[in-house]
Design a protein around this motif. Structure first.
Motif, PDB file in Angstrom:
ATOM      1  N   VAL A 225     -10.085  24.326  -8.533  1.00 14.13           N
ATOM      2  CA  VAL A 225      -9.128  23.677  -7.711  1.00 14.13           C
ATOM      3  C   VAL A 225      -9.737  22.506  -7.085  1.00 14.13           C
ATOM      4  N   VAL A 226      -9.167  21.338  -6.677  1.00 15.70           N
ATOM      5  CA  VAL A 226      -9.389  20.396  -5.924  1.00 15.70           C
ATOM      6  C   VAL A 226      -8.361  19.636  -5.291  1.00 15.70           C
ATOM      7  N   HIS A 227      -8.514  19.105  -4.175  1.00 16.11           N
ATOM      8  CA  HIS A 227      -7.492  18.399  -3.461  1.00 16.11           C
ATOM      9  C   HIS A 227      -8.015  17.012  -3.490  1.00 16.11           C
ATOM     10  N   VAL A 228      -6.949  16.077  -3.561  1.00 16.44           N
ATOM     11  CA  VAL A 228      -7.363  14.601  -3.842  1.00 16.44           C
ATOM     12  C   VAL A 228      -6.056  13.844  -2.987  1.00 16.44           C
TER      13      VAL A 228
ATOM     14  N   GLU B 170       0.825  -1.205   0.045  1.00 12.70           N
ATOM     15  CA  GLU B 170       0.076  -0.002  -0.081  1.00 12.70           C
ATOM     16  C   GLU B 170       0.742   1.256  -0.176  1.00 12.70           C
ATOM     17  N   LEU B 171       0.577   2.234  -0.741  1.00 10.31           N
ATOM     18  CA  LEU B 171       0.994   3.595  -0.833  1.00 10.31           C
ATOM     19  C   LEU B 171       0.119   4.724  -0.818  1.00 10.31           C
ATOM     20  N   GLU B 172       0.281   5.468   0.525  1.00 10.81           N
ATOM     21  CA  GLU B 172      -0.784   6.421   0.488  1.00 10.81           C
ATOM     22  C   GLU B 172      -0.255   7.738  -0.144  1.00 10.81           C
ATOM     23  N   LEU B 173      -1.068   8.405  -1.135  1.00 15.00           N
ATOM     24  CA  LEU B 173      -0.625   9.644  -1.860  1.00 15.00           C
ATOM     25  C   LEU B 173      -1.450  10.664  -1.686  1.00 15.00           C
ATOM     26  N   ARG B 174      -0.719  11.742  -0.998  1.00  9.88           N
ATOM     27  CA  ARG B 174      -1.211  13.027  -0.515  1.00  9.88           C
ATOM     28  C   ARG B 174      -0.341  14.122  -1.144  1.00  9.88           C
ATOM     29  N   HIS B 175       0.118  13.940  -2.342  1.00  5.53           N
ATOM     30  CA  HIS B 175       0.860  15.203  -2.980  1.00  5.53           C
ATOM     31  C   HIS B 175      -0.188  15.863  -3.428  1.00  5.53           C
ATOM     32  N   LEU B 176      -1.238  15.604  -3.947  1.00  4.73           N
ATOM     33  CA  LEU B 176      -2.438  16.492  -4.263  1.00  4.73           C
ATOM     34  C   LEU B 176      -3.375  17.111  -3.248  1.00  4.73           C
ATOM     35  N   HIS B 177      -3.125  17.121  -2.160  1.00  4.11           N
ATOM     36  CA  HIS B 177      -4.155  17.197  -0.885  1.00  4.11           C
ATOM     37  C   HIS B 177      -3.443  18.448  -0.156  1.00  4.11           C
ATOM     38  N   HIS B 178      -4.343  18.980   0.583  1.00  2.00           N
ATOM     39  CA  HIS B 178      -3.781  20.120   1.433  1.00  2.00           C
ATOM     40  C   HIS B 178      -3.177  19.649   2.526  1.00  2.00           C
ATOM     41  N   GLU B 179      -3.328  18.488   3.008  1.00  2.00           N
ATOM     42  CA  GLU B 179      -2.613  17.965   4.189  1.00  2.00           C
ATOM     43  C   GLU B 179      -0.974  17.528   3.932  1.00  2.00           C
ATOM     44  N   LYS B 180      -0.447  17.848   2.640  1.00  2.00           N
ATOM     45  CA  LYS B 180       1.017  17.751   2.121  1.00  2.00           C
ATOM     46  C   LYS B 180       1.386  18.995   3.000  1.00  2.00           C
ATOM     47  N   GLY B 181       0.876  19.994   2.763  1.00  2.00           N
ATOM     48  CA  GLY B 181       1.496  21.439   3.358  1.00  2.00           C
ATOM     49  C   GLY B 181       1.302  21.677   4.674  1.00  2.00           C
ATOM     50  N   GLU B 182       1.985  22.886   5.120  1.00  6.04           N
ATOM     51  CA  GLU B 182       1.817  23.342   6.356  1.00  6.04           C
ATOM     52  C   GLU B 182       1.509  24.788   6.499  1.00  6.04           C
ATOM     53  N   GLY B 183       1.520  25.479   7.759  1.00  4.05           N
ATOM     54  CA  GLY B 183       1.565  26.903   7.630  1.00  4.05           C
ATOM     55  C   GLY B 183       0.225  27.695   6.832  1.00  4.05           C
ATOM     56  N   PRO B 184       0.430  28.102   5.845  1.00 11.60           N
ATOM     57  CA  PRO B 184      -0.714  29.192   5.239  1.00 11.60           C
ATOM     58  C   PRO B 184      -2.195  28.513   5.293  1.00 11.60           C
ATOM     59  N   TYR B 185      -2.254  27.253   4.872  1.00  8.32           N
ATOM     60  CA  TYR B 185      -3.581  26.481   4.823  1.00  8.32           C
ATOM     61  C   TYR B 185      -4.350  26.136   6.135  1.00  8.32           C
ATOM     62  N   ARG B 186      -3.262  25.731   6.961  1.00 10.28           N
ATOM     63  CA  ARG B 186      -3.663  25.534   8.483  1.00 10.28           C
ATOM     64  C   ARG B 186      -4.104  26.850   9.056  1.00 10.28           C
TER      65      ARG B 186
END
Length: 222
Positions: free
Chosen positions: A132-135, A95-111
């Motif tokens: 814009v979508v997050h996936v 299994e490989l979780e992919l969050r590179h196109l999701h807001h949880e990838k980032g920090e700071g501004p979005y949070r």
């Protein structure tokens, strides 16, 4: 004085000579024992969920894929440095979780509630109508071609990640946001899976994408 020195030297050398004599006498037995241990180290147990490939001086043995792949069981090959057995878990699903196109990838501004369009900090994709979508997804995969996987792939998860993410961007870029967020999710997932597998096959990765599951798909909260 000289006679005493010679006697003393003979007394010191005599045990050493005895040990040396015994060592040379037992040398064939020691060599045979070490050779046997080296040969036994060439026996490998291939588990039920695995197949094995045998390398000799770094080159794959066997003519063609069928002859090169060894089934589960006991396998003997020349030990290192002459040979090497590579065990490939062909029946294990990873299994490989992919969050590179999701807001949880980032920090700071979005949070902090301020959405950023910087893909280095917040992951996102654009739909065909420029929304814009997050996936976020989970990819499940297994080894389909052990020869290609062993000979061609250094980092299989990175290769799979690149194939799925590129396919996701391409698939979302050809769809309207309403279709993606409503009843077109499964069609999008199926399209991404097909595109990703095509890329992996073209790259000769030897990987099979078993399934692709959506964890989250939606627009920015703002």
């Amino acid at each position: 004085m000289r006679r005493g020195l010679a006697t003393e030297l003979r007394r010191l050398v005599s045990p050493l000579a005895w040990v040396t004599d015994r060592a040379f006498r037992w040398l064939p037995a020691w060599l045979a024992l070490l050779t046997g241990a080296w040969l036994v180290s060439g026996v490998t147990v291939v588990e039920a969920n695995e197949v094995a490939l045998v390398l000799r001086f770094g080159a794959l043995t066997g003519e063609g894929t069928a002859q090169a792949v060894h089934p589960p069981g006991l396998l003997f090959a020349p030990p290192k440095p002459i040979g090497e057995v590579v065990r490939v878990p062909v029946r294990t699903v990873f299994e490989l979780e992919l969050r590179h196109l999701h807001h949880e990838k980032g920090e700071g501004p979005y949070r902090r509630g301020v959405w950023s369009a910087d893909p280095r900090r917040v992951g996102y994709a654009l739909t065909g109508d420029r929304n814009v979508v997050h996936v976020a997804m989970v990819a499940r995969w297994q080894v389909a071609d052990p020869v290609a996987w062993t000979q061609s792939v250094d980092q299989p998860e990175e290769l799979l990640r690149a194939a799925v993410l590129a396919s996701s961007v391409s698939s979302l870029g050809g769809r309207a946001v309403d279709a993606v967020l409503a009843d077109g999710r499964q069609a999008m997932v199926d399209d991404v899976s097909r595109r990703a597998q095509t890329r992996l096959d073209a790259w000769g990765a030897g990987l099979q994408l078993v399934s692709l599951e959506l964890l989250d798909l939606g627009p920015p909260q703002q």
